[in-house]
Design a protein around this motif. Structure first.
Motif, PDB file in Angstrom:
ATOM      1  N   GLN A  94       1.009  -1.326   0.023  1.00 33.63           N
ATOM      2  CA  GLN A  94      -0.109  -0.068  -0.041  1.00 33.63           C
ATOM      3  C   GLN A  94       0.863   1.257   0.019  1.00 33.63           C
ATOM      4  N   ALA A  95       1.964   1.261   0.733  1.00 36.42           N
ATOM      5  CA  ALA A  95       3.037   2.317   0.726  1.00 36.42           C
ATOM      6  C   ALA A  95       3.452   2.589  -0.762  1.00 36.42           C
ATOM      7  N   LEU A  96       3.873   1.516  -1.250  1.00 36.99           N
ATOM      8  CA  LEU A  96       4.201   1.790  -2.688  1.00 36.99           C
ATOM      9  C   LEU A  96       3.393   2.337  -3.709  1.00 36.99           C
ATOM     10  N   ALA A  97       1.938   1.704  -3.419  1.00 33.32           N
ATOM     11  CA  ALA A  97       0.803   2.329  -4.405  1.00 33.32           C
ATOM     12  C   ALA A  97       0.581   3.669  -4.103  1.00 33.32           C
ATOM     13  N   ASN A  98       0.633   4.101  -2.766  1.00 33.04           N
ATOM     14  CA  ASN A  98       0.436   5.611  -2.473  1.00 33.04           C
ATOM     15  C   ASN A  98       1.477   6.371  -3.204  1.00 33.04           C
ATOM     16  N   TYR A  99       2.849   6.150  -3.184  1.00 37.40           N
ATOM     17  CA  TYR A  99       3.828   6.592  -3.658  1.00 37.40           C
ATOM     18  C   TYR A  99       3.736   6.882  -5.411  1.00 37.40           C
ATOM     19  N   LEU A 100       3.266   5.690  -5.691  1.00 36.58           N
ATOM     20  CA  LEU A 100       3.223   5.592  -7.302  1.00 36.58           C
ATOM     21  C   LEU A 100       2.023   6.582  -7.822  1.00 36.58           C
ATOM     22  N   GLU A 101       1.109   6.726  -7.141  1.00 34.42           N
ATOM     23  CA  GLU A 101       0.111   7.551  -7.454  1.00 34.42           C
ATOM     24  C   GLU A 101       0.349   8.701  -7.772  1.00 34.42           C
ATOM     25  N   GLU A 102       1.199   9.433  -6.798  1.00 38.74           N
ATOM     26  CA  GLU A 102       1.699  10.797  -6.831  1.00 38.74           C
ATOM     27  C   GLU A 102       3.205  10.850  -6.375  1.00 38.74           C
ATOM     28  N   PRO A 103       4.185  10.357  -7.166  1.00 38.18           N
ATOM     29  CA  PRO A 103       5.404  10.417  -6.782  1.00 38.18           C
ATOM     30  C   PRO A 103       6.134  11.488  -6.101  1.00 38.18           C
ATOM     31  N   GLU A 104       5.591  12.668  -6.793  1.00 38.53           N
ATOM     32  CA  GLU A 104       6.335  14.074  -6.205  1.00 38.53           C
ATOM     33  C   GLU A 104       5.526  14.585  -4.957  1.00 38.53           C
ATOM     34  N   GLU A 105       4.699  13.835  -4.333  1.00 37.60           N
ATOM     35  CA  GLU A 105       3.820  14.304  -3.236  1.00 37.60           C
ATOM     36  C   GLU A 105       4.367  13.273  -2.070  1.00 37.60           C
ATOM     37  N   GLY A 106       4.281  13.795  -0.864  1.00 42.33           N
ATOM     38  CA  GLY A 106       4.400  12.693   0.476  1.00 42.33           C
ATOM     39  C   GLY A 106       6.105  12.416   0.579  1.00 42.33           C
ATOM     40  N   TYR A 107       6.307  11.222   1.442  1.00 46.59           N
ATOM     41  CA  TYR A 107       7.463  10.877   1.824  1.00 46.59           C
ATOM     42  C   TYR A 107       7.552   9.238   1.718  1.00 46.59           C
ATOM     43  N   TYR A 108       8.303   8.811   0.866  1.00 45.34           N
ATOM     44  CA  TYR A 108       8.446   7.258   0.539  1.00 45.34           C
ATOM     45  C   TYR A 108       9.823   6.651   0.865  1.00 45.34           C
ATOM     46  N   ILE A 109       9.668   5.643   1.621  1.00 45.78           N
ATOM     47  CA  ILE A 109      11.102   5.188   1.825  1.00 45.78           C
ATOM     48  C   ILE A 109      11.209   3.500   1.712  1.00 45.78           C
ATOM     49  N   LYS A 110      12.176   2.864   0.918  1.00 50.98           N
ATOM     50  CA  LYS A 110      12.178   1.668   0.661  1.00 50.98           C
ATOM     51  C   LYS A 110      13.230   1.329   1.551  1.00 50.98           C
ATOM     52  N   SER A 111      13.213  -0.016   1.994  1.00 48.84           N
ATOM     53  CA  SER A 111      14.628  -0.595   2.641  1.00 48.84           C
ATOM     54  C   SER A 111      15.053   0.432   3.776  1.00 48.84           C
ATOM     55  N   PRO A 112      14.553   0.879   4.763  1.00 46.08           N
ATOM     56  CA  PRO A 112      15.343   1.678   5.750  1.00 46.08           C
ATOM     57  C   PRO A 112      16.539   1.079   6.366  1.00 46.08           C
ATOM     58  N   LYS A 113      16.330  -0.190   6.448  1.00 41.07           N
ATOM     59  CA  LYS A 113      17.657  -0.914   7.027  1.00 41.07           C
ATOM     60  C   LYS A 113      18.797  -0.730   6.254  1.00 41.07           C
ATOM     61  N   SER A 114      18.612  -0.444   5.223  1.00 35.86           N
ATOM     62  CA  SER A 114      19.849  -0.362   4.241  1.00 35.86           C
ATOM     63  C   SER A 114      20.655   1.317   4.682  1.00 35.86           C
ATOM     64  N   PHE A 115      19.851   2.051   5.452  1.00 33.85           N
ATOM     65  CA  PHE A 115      20.488   3.196   5.896  1.00 33.85           C
ATOM     66  C   PHE A 115      21.159   3.254   7.421  1.00 33.85           C
ATOM     67  N   LEU A 116      20.680   2.301   8.209  1.00 34.28           N
ATOM     68  CA  LEU A 116      21.055   2.362   9.507  1.00 34.28           C
ATOM     69  C   LEU A 116      22.376   2.368  10.215  1.00 34.28           C
ATOM     70  N   GLY A 117      23.352   1.836   9.130  1.00 30.53           N
ATOM     71  CA  GLY A 117      24.816   1.986   9.486  1.00 30.53           C
ATOM     72  C   GLY A 117      25.556   3.165   8.661  1.00 30.53           C
ATOM     73  N   ALA A 118      24.731   3.726   8.077  1.00 26.34           N
ATOM     74  CA  ALA A 118      25.246   5.017   7.330  1.00 26.34           C
ATOM     75  C   ALA A 118      26.044   5.717   7.934  1.00 26.34           C
ATOM     76  N   SER A 119      27.340   6.369   7.393  1.00 29.57           N
ATOM     77  CA  SER A 119      28.478   7.129   8.078  1.00 29.57           C
ATOM     78  C   SER A 119      27.801   8.589   7.904  1.00 29.57           C
ATOM     79  N   GLY A 120      28.241   9.292   8.864  1.00 30.06           N
ATOM     80  CA  GLY A 120      27.940  10.947   8.946  1.00 30.06           C
ATOM     81  C   GLY A 120      26.614  11.140   9.295  1.00 30.06           C
ATOM     82  N   LEU A 121      25.931  10.140   9.951  1.00 33.10           N
ATOM     83  CA  LEU A 121      24.400  10.786  10.209  1.00 33.10           C
ATOM     84  C   LEU A 121      24.511  11.580  11.462  1.00 33.10           C
TER      85      LEU A 121
END
Length: 453
Positions: A94-121
């Motif tokens: 449903q999150a993907l569907a809402n994003y695809l409906e209006e990609p320029e609106e709202g805030y969408y994130i896929k795979s947040p686990k990918s960012f948890l070890g990011a440097s410089g946060l």
């Protein structure tokens, strides 16, 4: 009640033990797998949504920690209400569907686990990711409790050998802290972690009648992890498996990377990536790469900056085929990066069973199509395949022995290109393909019963 919780880069899944066997829980809104995605009508309301899910005592503590973000969230909620817009978060498909409906609106994130070890946060960024993870965990926990009709408060959460990040153990500690804080916040009182390849091995071990040296290769959405483990009847009942874990290796190579490479090499030529400038020089590809690097905060920030918008306008003026660059500019203006990579991901999935796949790019330009082949996919991902090969060989070298069995799991391993490559690395060794999406969850569930019981 105890659960195994695979908070994965691509999908989330939960298991419970029933009659001595792990069972994947059906999440009423999602089925047995929930894609690891979140959509919010406004980024600032995530913290407010999470606050509303907490117990009164936890709310008080949370308000102290997030006083300024909560104030911003309340302002954003009032603005959404004035505009007559929903303030609900959505998850999974449903999150993907809402994003695809209006990609320029709202805030969408896929795979947040990918960012948890990011440097410089910075701390506000860490807080945001903690709230995103907590919101997803809260939703999954509610779904599980609705399905089971019981409260869940003990969990074993899967973790990669190394999270995605440049600072080694420091990145790992940062990611574990975010996951732990998020899980505690939403009501888990007992939290343990287990390496994902080890967990996947536990499920395979339950089927063994003799002891074996098993190389577990877990190719997930964000990382590939390898473990050489002694498995079988002599070890299965042990609560401490450290002596049987002979070696492990892990790196930031996963399904997302394969999707990104396929998008970059297979789809971006339609947007001018392989075209030329009027001067005869090749088109600079940095912006094309930044556009698809959806698992890199810095690259995405740079691509969607105002300065890069001006750079793209200049590229279009200098391009031999400006109509191609205009497609990249549309992607920039309408924030279509996730949609393009999602198209590549769907093509990758189709190429697991078909020799070719035609990708519909009409959201970029009317009637724009691109056919991708399994050979093209293999060429696009050669670097990633070689990196997985090095990880496996490094694990074997650390262990000082060859495996009796190579056990492969993880959704990305479903690709025949990948499974065939692994088989080529170990000629004559038995190759076992596990449940692509369920092995880790089942193993985490078995471990949860063992340590909490």
């Amino acid at each position: 009640m105890m659960i195994g919780f695979d908070y994965g880069t691509s999908n989330c899944a939960v298991g419970v033990m029933e009659h001595g066997q792990p069972k994947i829980v059906n999440l009423p809104a999602h089925g047995t797998l929930m894609p690891s995605t979140l959509y919010s009508p406004d980024r600032d309301i995530i913290v407010s949504w999470l606050y509303a899910q907490l117990t009164p005592s936890e709310q008080q503590a949370f308000k102290t920690l997030r006083i300024i973000p909560l104030q911003k969230g309340q302002k954003a909620l009032r603005e959404l209400a004035l505009d007559g817009l929903s303030s609900e978060l959505s998850f999974g498909q449903q999150a993907l569907a809402n994003y695809l409906e209006e990609p320029e609106e709202g805030y969408y994130i896929k795979s947040p686990k990918s960012f948890l070890g990011a440097s410089g946060l910075k701390q506000p960024q860490i807080d945001l990711f903690e709230d995103i993870v907590a919101a997803m965990m809260s939703h999954v926990k509610q779904q599980v409790e609705s399905s089971l009709g019981r409260e869940v408060n003990q969990t074993v959460i899967g973790r990669p050998i190394n999270f995605q990040g440049l600072k080694g153990e420091e990145s790992n500690q940062q990611a574990i802290a975010i996951l732990t804080n998020a899980a505690k916040r939403v009501g888990f009182s007992s939290i343990e972690f287990q390496y994902e390849p080890v967990a996947a091995g536990f499920e395979y071990e339950a089927s063994l009648s003799t002891d074996k040296r098993v190389l577990v290769v877990d190719i997930g959405g964000g990382t590939t992890d390898c473990s050489m483990i002694l498995m079988g009847p002599a070890y299965i009942h042990s609560n401490d498996r450290s002596k049987q874990l002979l070696a492990h290796s892990g790196e930031r190579i996963g399904g997302n990377d394969f999707d990104i490479q396929l998008a970059f090499r297979g789809l971006m030529p339609n947007l001018g990536a392989t075209s030329q400038l009027k001067s005869g020089k090749p088109m600079p590809t940095n912006s094309y790469w930044q556009a698809v690097a959806i698992n890199n905060i810095n690259e995405q920030t740079a691509f969607y900056s105002a300065a890069n918008g001006r750079h793209l306008d200049m590229l279009q003026r200098d391009a031999e085929h400006p109509e191609l660059v205009s497609r990249l500019i549309k992607l920039y203006r309408e924030k279509l990066s996730y949609q393009l990579v999602n198209s590549a991901e769907n093509a990758k999935i189709s190429l697991s069973t078909e020799p070719s796949n035609t990708v519909d790019l009409s959201y970029i330009e009317h009637a724009l199509m691109q056919t991708l082949s399994i050979e093209g996919f293999q060429q696009a991902c050669e670097k990633e395949l070689q990196a997985i090969g090095r990880l496996m060989q490094d694990c074997v070298k650390q262990a000082g022995c060859q495996p009796d069995v190579v056990f492969v799991t993880g959704g990305t391993a479903k690709s025949t290109v990948i499974s065939q490559y692994i088989e080529q690395q170990f000629p004559g060794v038995e190759l076992v393909i596990g449940d692509h999406f369920g092995s880790v969850t089942a193993g985490l569930t078995r471990w949860a019963e063992r340590i909490f019981k």
